[in-house]
Design an enzyme around this catalytic site. Structure first.
Site, PDB file in Angstrom:
ATOM      1  N   LYS A 182       0.835  -1.200   0.000  1.00 22.02           N
ATOM      2  CA  LYS A 182       0.000   0.000   0.000  1.00 22.02           C
ATOM      3  C   LYS A 182       0.871   1.252   0.000  1.00 22.02           C
ATOM      4  O   LYS A 182       0.680   2.169  -0.778  1.00 22.02           O
ATOM      5  CB  LYS A 182      -0.931  -0.034   1.224  1.00 22.02           C
ATOM      6  N   GLU A 200      10.577  -4.772   4.482  1.00 22.11           N
ATOM      7  CA  GLU A 200      10.664  -6.176   4.074  1.00 22.11           C
ATOM      8  C   GLU A 200      10.322  -6.333   2.594  1.00 22.11           C
ATOM      9  O   GLU A 200      11.011  -7.036   1.839  1.00 22.11           O
ATOM     10  CB  GLU A 200       9.685  -7.033   4.903  1.00 22.11           C
ATOM     11  N   GLY A 248      -4.944  -1.753   5.049  1.00 20.45           N
ATOM     12  CA  GLY A 248      -4.090  -2.854   4.580  1.00 20.45           C
ATOM     13  C   GLY A 248      -4.690  -4.221   4.870  1.00 20.45           C
ATOM     14  O   GLY A 248      -4.723  -5.092   4.003  1.00 20.45           O
ATOM     15  N   ARG A 249      -5.191  -4.409   6.086  1.00 17.91           N
ATOM     16  CA  ARG A 249      -5.698  -5.740   6.454  1.00 17.91           C
ATOM     17  C   ARG A 249      -7.103  -5.992   5.922  1.00 17.91           C
ATOM     18  O   ARG A 249      -7.685  -7.049   6.177  1.00 17.91           O
ATOM     19  CB  ARG A 249      -5.612  -5.937   7.968  1.00 17.91           C
ATOM     20  N   GLU A 254      -4.526  -6.516  14.982  1.00 17.22           N
ATOM     21  CA  GLU A 254      -3.985  -5.218  14.555  1.00 17.22           C
ATOM     22  C   GLU A 254      -5.109  -4.167  14.569  1.00 17.22           C
ATOM     23  O   GLU A 254      -4.847  -2.978  14.725  1.00 17.22           O
ATOM     24  CB  GLU A 254      -3.352  -5.322  13.153  1.00 17.22           C
ATOM     25  N   HIS A 259      -5.047 -32.675  18.395  1.00 17.65           N
ATOM     26  CA  HIS A 259      -3.908 -33.472  18.883  1.00 17.65           C
ATOM     27  C   HIS A 259      -2.766 -32.568  19.308  1.00 17.65           C
ATOM     28  O   HIS A 259      -1.625 -33.016  19.417  1.00 17.65           O
ATOM     29  CB  HIS A 259      -3.469 -34.449  17.787  1.00 17.65           C
ATOM     30  N   LYS A 308       9.574  -0.777  14.212  1.00 19.53           N
ATOM     31  CA  LYS A 308      10.156  -0.419  12.908  1.00 19.53           C
ATOM     32  C   LYS A 308      11.225   0.654  13.097  1.00 19.53           C
ATOM     33  O   LYS A 308      12.306   0.586  12.507  1.00 19.53           O
ATOM     34  CB  LYS A 308       9.075   0.139  11.981  1.00 19.53           C
TER      35      LYS A 308
HETATM   36  O1  F6P Z   1       2.385  -4.125   9.965  1.00 23.79           O
HETATM   37  C1  F6P Z   1       2.023  -2.821   9.673  1.00 23.79           C
HETATM   38  C2  F6P Z   1       1.475  -2.672   8.297  1.00 23.79           C
HETATM   39  O2  F6P Z   1       1.320  -1.313   8.051  1.00 23.79           O
HETATM   40  C3  F6P Z   1       0.155  -3.405   8.072  1.00 23.79           C
HETATM   41  O3  F6P Z   1      -0.937  -2.726   8.561  1.00 23.79           O
HETATM   42  C4  F6P Z   1       0.175  -3.563   6.594  1.00 23.79           C
HETATM   43  O4  F6P Z   1      -0.773  -4.501   6.170  1.00 23.79           O
HETATM   44  C5  F6P Z   1       1.603  -3.996   6.385  1.00 23.79           C
HETATM   45  O5  F6P Z   1       2.342  -3.201   7.305  1.00 23.79           O
HETATM   46  C6  F6P Z   1       2.142  -3.831   4.987  1.00 23.79           C
HETATM   47  O6  F6P Z   1       2.077  -2.511   4.556  1.00 23.79           O
HETATM   48  P1  F6P Z   1       2.247  -2.120   3.048  1.00 23.79           P
HETATM   49  O7  F6P Z   1       1.134  -2.735   2.260  1.00 23.79           O
HETATM   50  O8  F6P Z   1       2.204  -0.617   3.003  1.00 23.79           O
HETATM   51  O9  F6P Z   1       3.579  -2.641   2.564  1.00 23.79           O
END
Ligand code: F6P
Length: 555
Positions: free
Chosen positions: A217, A223, A277-278, A363, A394, A522
């Site tokens: 987003k 990452e 995002g979620r 979240e 189990h 972060k």
């Molecule tokens: O973990 C924090 C967060 O902002 C989430 O809410 C989001 O889904 C994720 O990082 C990834 O963010 P992006 O889509 O901006 O890479």
């Protein structure tokens, strides 16, 4: 901050809360067995159906008066107005000054959906439909082979690079819909910055047949950008710089950052700041889903969610499944004191469902500040966890049956299997039915004794074993029964949980659509990284400093 934020209501000061406390006391000596024995119509009274889906909450520790008090709580906390505010595009994500409009992404009404902006109301649907059309054209080109890699070979592998909401939802859905996968093209997911994730995913792939979908987003997530840069190096090392145009597309709200990465905005699928995002799998973030099951499958998923949206927006509170799911969660967590919530799909295809829900739920509602900036004086958000049944049986069910904490469970199953195989599905369903029955009934001392006598145990053995063989029962659960797991029913299931989470955020008086809590880690990681790469030492606590020194010594 926006003026259209939801009002701040202390749920514990409502009249309904006091009634619920009395209800808790009134029910405290009554076992769930007794509630079933007293009311042969309990299942009919406490279950609801929606488009072939069945929600059974009769094994929750409630009676009619409890449900009435919970519905009053929803009214007194402003749930109906909050639902309407969300659907109307009000900027209810006030700490980010954004609307919350993921429901527009799956709106099948053909009408407008307005978002409230500082400049006035705007219809988002033309842009939503344009991106859906762009996705349809892309997916068709990919599967027909008119979109080819730089060497002219057909794309056989799509690798989604994203994390959190840009990974968990699509990864869960693609896994769940494996029977609907189209031939010729496999979809993979890389999320972890641990190089092992990218390396092991790419190892069997051929760059000439691989397309990367960079899903972010913000397009700033460490990452994702790290993985995307390494993927780009892997590709260009084999095929040269010019190959990027045919092997990288982006899903983002941030065109400038996409361009800066080197992806042509013509190969970008946009979405908007009003998509959390979620809650974004319904947007362009769903492109890997469409790549896996085709655009018709993706739109069937949207349609299932739209059916639940319509129900959620229009059904009276007492017949509103997400509202009841939310209220029962508050009842269990805040009034009866449970601190965890187990989500237990009796469906191997839903093996990523609990992981997806962990982000969606924790979240969203893992917050400690009320909507007017105070400290919450009540607990928000149980720990959500789960595994498919029967595997979980189990592993951790022992604690759910006989442990000292009560853990409410959601049991989820499909009446029909997409992988019929002998009597496997009958056995799966037998367990799906037996576990909640066991949790509800338990096993009394008399029943346990009778079993030990029947097994031929003598009195001494019975006395020693008896305390271990008793199950308290009286442990609550709900059941969600679907016909079969299809794109449509999966869309329904996900939307039910999304709206449950929304209602709980309203009841707990928190903002469910921000996530400031993930920021501190972060920031600190950003400060530590240069140190690990040989930069000057920073001031840390002795534990962090000691660990940094130990890593340096080991490398
Ligand atoms: O973990 C924090 C967060 O902002 C989430 O809410 C989001 O889904 C994720 O990082 C990834 O963010 P992006 O889509 O901006 O890479």
């Amino acid at each position: 901050m926006s003026t259209s934020q939801l009002p701040s209501v202390d749920p514990t000061r409502t009249a309904a809360w006091a009634t619920l406390q009395s209800e808790r006391d009134a029910l405290s000596g009554t076992h769930l067995r007794a509630l079933f024995a007293a009311d042969p119509g309990r299942f009919a009274r406490f279950s609801l159906r929606l488009h072939g889906l069945l929600f059974d909450y009769s094994k929750q520790k409630v009676r009619a008066e409890t449900v009435q008090a919970l519905l009053a709580l929803a009214e007194q906390c402003g749930v109906p107005a909050a639902i309407e505010a969300m659907f109307a595009g009000a900027r209810i994500n006030a700490t980010e000054d954004r609307a919350v409009l993921h429901t527009a992404l799956r709106d099948g009404s053909g009408g407008p959906r307005m978002v409230q902006t500082p400049a006035g109301a705007e219809d988002v649907m033309p842009a939503v439909r344009a991106v859906l059309a762009q996705m349809r054209a892309f997916v068709a080109a990919l599967h027909e082979g008119s979109w080819r890699g730089a060497t002219g070979r057909q794309i056989r592998h799509v690798v989604n690079i994203g994390i959190g909401g840009s990974d968990l939802g699509p990864a869960m859905v693609v896994r769940a819909l494996e029977p609907d996968w189209l031939p010729h093209c496999r979809v993979h997911f890389v999320s972890n910055v641990d190089g092992a994730h990218l390396a092991t995913t790419l190892a069997p792939l051929d760059p000439a047949e691989t397309l990367f979908v960079v899903a972010s987003k913000t397009f700033t997530t460490q990452e994702t950008l790290t993985n995307a840069h390494s993927a780009r190096a892997w590709l260009t090392g084999a095929l040269g710089e010019d190959a990027v145009a045919k092997h990288f597309v982006a899903l983002s709200t941030h065109e400038a950052a996409v361009r800066a990465f080197g992806i042509d905005p013509a190969n970008m699928f946009a979405f908007w700041d009003w998509v959390g995002g979620r809650y974004s799998l319904w947007s362009a973030i769903g492109l890997p889903i469409a790549c896996a099951v085709g655009m018709d499958g993706f739109e069937a998923l949207l349609h299932g969610a739209y059916e639940v949206d319509t129900h959620f927006r229009s059904a009276p509170l007492g017949e509103n499944i997400p509202v009841l799911m939310a209220l029962l969660g508050v009842w269990n967590h805040n009034l009866l004191g449970s601190t965890a919530h187990a989500v237990l799909p009796y469906d191997q295809s839903l093996e990523r469902f609990a992981a997806f829900l962990q982000q969606a739920d924790m979240e969203s509602n893992g917050k400690r500040t009320t909507r007017d900036g105070g400290a919450v004086g009540w607990s928000t958000g149980p720990v959500v966890f789960g595994e498919p049944g029967t595997n979980g049986q189990h592993a951790f069910y022992q604690l759910i049956h006989q442990g000292t904490q009560v853990i409410p469970c959601d049991f989820i199953a499909c009446a029909r299997s997409r992988h019929p195989l002998g009597d496997h599905h009958d056995k799966l369903l037998a367990n799906f039915l037996a576990q909640p029955e066991a949790l509800m009934r338990g096993k009394t001392e008399a029943e346990a004794r009778a079993e030990l006598v029947a097994a031929g145990k003598d009195e001494a053995a019975i006395a020693a074993l008896l305390p271990h063989k008793v199950f308290p029962g009286d442990r609550p659960s709900s059941a969600l029964l679907l016909d079969a797991l299809t794109p449509r029913t999966l869309g329904q299931l996900i939307a039910l949980y999304e709206h449950k989470i929304f209602v709980q955020g309203v009841l707990w008086n928190v903002y469910s659509f921000d996530q400031w809590g993930v920021e501190l880690g972060k920031q600190l990681a950003g400060a530590i990284l240069p140190e690990l790469q040989g930069g000057p030492a920073q001031v840390h606590d002795s534990s962090t400093a000691g660990l940094i020194a130990a890593i340096a010594a080991l490398r």
